[in-house]
Design a protein around this motif. Structure first.
Motif, short mmCIF file in Angstrom:
data_model
loop_
_atom_site.label_atom_id
_atom_site.label_comp_id
_atom_site.label_asym_id
_atom_site.label_seq_id
_atom_site.Cartn_x
_atom_site.Cartn_y
_atom_site.Cartn_z
N GLU A 153 0.74 -0.93 0.01
CA GLU A 153 0.18 -0.18 0.05
C GLU A 153 0.86 1.25 0.00
N ILE A 154 2.03 1.24 0.85
CA ILE A 154 2.88 2.51 0.82
C ILE A 154 3.34 2.86 -0.38
N LEU A 155 3.79 1.51 -0.95
CA LEU A 155 4.47 1.72 -2.38
C LEU A 155 3.78 2.26 -3.26
N MET A 156 2.46 1.84 -3.31
CA MET A 156 1.42 2.43 -4.13
C MET A 156 1.04 3.66 -4.15
N ALA A 157 0.90 4.33 -2.86
CA ALA A 157 0.89 5.64 -2.35
C ALA A 157 2.01 6.41 -3.22
N LYS A 158 2.99 5.95 -2.80
CA LYS A 158 4.43 6.61 -3.53
C LYS A 158 4.40 6.46 -5.01
N THR A 159 4.06 5.54 -5.49
CA THR A 159 3.81 5.54 -7.13
C THR A 159 2.89 6.65 -7.76
N ILE A 160 1.58 6.63 -7.10
CA ILE A 160 0.59 7.73 -7.61
C ILE A 160 0.75 9.04 -6.80
N ASP A 167 -1.84 9.74 -0.81
CA ASP A 167 -1.68 9.15 0.66
C ASP A 167 -2.54 7.71 0.63
N ARG A 168 -2.23 7.32 1.72
CA ARG A 168 -2.88 5.99 1.74
C ARG A 168 -4.32 5.87 1.78
N ASN A 169 -5.05 7.07 2.44
CA ASN A 169 -6.56 7.38 2.38
C ASN A 169 -7.03 7.23 0.92
N TYR A 170 -6.25 8.19 0.09
CA TYR A 170 -6.66 8.15 -1.21
C TYR A 170 -6.85 6.66 -1.93
N ILE A 171 -5.92 6.11 -1.60
CA ILE A 171 -5.83 4.70 -2.01
C ILE A 171 -7.12 3.86 -1.76
N LEU A 172 -7.62 3.73 -0.47
CA LEU A 172 -8.49 3.12 0.01
C LEU A 172 -9.87 3.70 -0.52
N LEU A 173 -9.86 4.83 -0.66
CA LEU A 173 -11.30 5.72 -1.26
C LEU A 173 -11.24 5.49 -2.69
#
Ligand code: GLN
Length: 280
Positions: free
Chosen positions: A27-34, A37-43
């Protein structure tokens, strides 16, 4: 591929390589990629990733699967109240080291305008966290690594404490500037022989210079104690991080150099980790 499926497949790759925090790391590496933050990823778990982002993400996953710590892949580590910029030239700030900050804050409640020395400043996590908490304290940081000095400079700007900070690239033995009310240090304290038994992420990726305490693990601690005894003011406090089995030997070294032991403290794993002493 959408965000969720990429995270799941990244996490599986890491799990197969026995990375315990595989889901979180993915998840953290995805946040870094795009760059979110991690909240955005979950939403936004259904959003479809473009090819460049996917390639970049799986490159990060590969590096993580080979042991590279997340903090070096994201160039970030949270410590105390702030996020620090880190590279593989600095030790990654550890939660256990926050003990030093707690102790400094507790023992300087009534103090004003004091001068603090940090020996081996690294990323700056200790001294800069203190300066951010106490707006009228002044800090001096030294490090043998020019790269660490530059990284501390960057972090000082980020934390808005640069006007109260001086940095010097110097060997601990050769530094002779100023007198200090308080000295802090988290020196390298691992025995050279034991370096190879550290976790792979640490042993293969973190700077040896920041870890290697010589044959008995105490060679840098000895230098730090000697230097502190020369530069600290009478009644000044010295707060030092140590290895899990070094308490008694370090107390003896401190006593020999004229320090009174106020207390020792344990870390989250219940190991002796921090010694608070006063120069008498
Ligand atoms: N002072 C920095 C820290 O505590 C660096 C310490 C070191 O490199 N040994 O993280």
């Amino acid at each position: 591929m959408n965000i969720t499926s990429a995270i799941i497949s990244g996490s599986k790759i890491l799990r197969n390589k026995f990375i315990p925090s595989h889901q979180l790391d993915s998840e953290i590496l995805m946040a870094k990629t795009i760059k979110k933050d991690r909240n955005y990823i979950l939403l936004n778990s259904e959003s479809v990733l473009n090819k460049n982002d996917l390639n970049y993400f799986f490159r990060l996953i590969e590096q993580r699967s080979l042991g590279s710590p997340v903090a070096y892949l994201t160039n970030k580590k949270f410590f105390w109240n702030s996020e620090f910029f880190v590279t593989n030239d600095t030790l990654i700030p550890r939660p256990d080291t926050e003990l030093i900050i707690e102790n400094v804050l507790n023992s300087t409640k009534q103090k004003n305008k004091i001068n603090i020395l940090d020996i081996g400043i690294g990323s700056g996590c200790i001294l800069l966290s203190i300066l951010k908490e106490r707006k009228n304290f002044y800090g001096t940081g030294i490090d043998i690594s020019k790269k660490c000095i530059n990284i501390s400079k960057i972090n000082a700007v980020k934390l808005k404490v640069s006007s109260r900070l001086k940095l010097y690239k110097s060997d601990v033995d050769k530094f002779n500037l100023g007198k200090y009310d308080l000295v802090v240090s988290n020196p390298p304290y691992i025995k050279t022989f034991d370096l190879k038994y550290l976790e792979r992420d640490v042993a293969e990726f973190e700077p040896r210079l920041a870890l290697n305490g010589g044959l008995d693990g105490l060679s840098e601690i000895r230098k730090v104690i000697k230097k502190t005894s020369e530069l600290i003011k009478k009644n000044g406090k010295f707060i030092l991080e140590i290895g899990f089995d070094q308490k008694n030997r370090v107390i003896e070294l401190l006593n020999r150099k004229g320090f009174y032991i106020n207390s020792t403290q344990k870390d989250f794993a219940n190991n002796d980790r921090c010694i608070i002493s006063t120069k008498i």
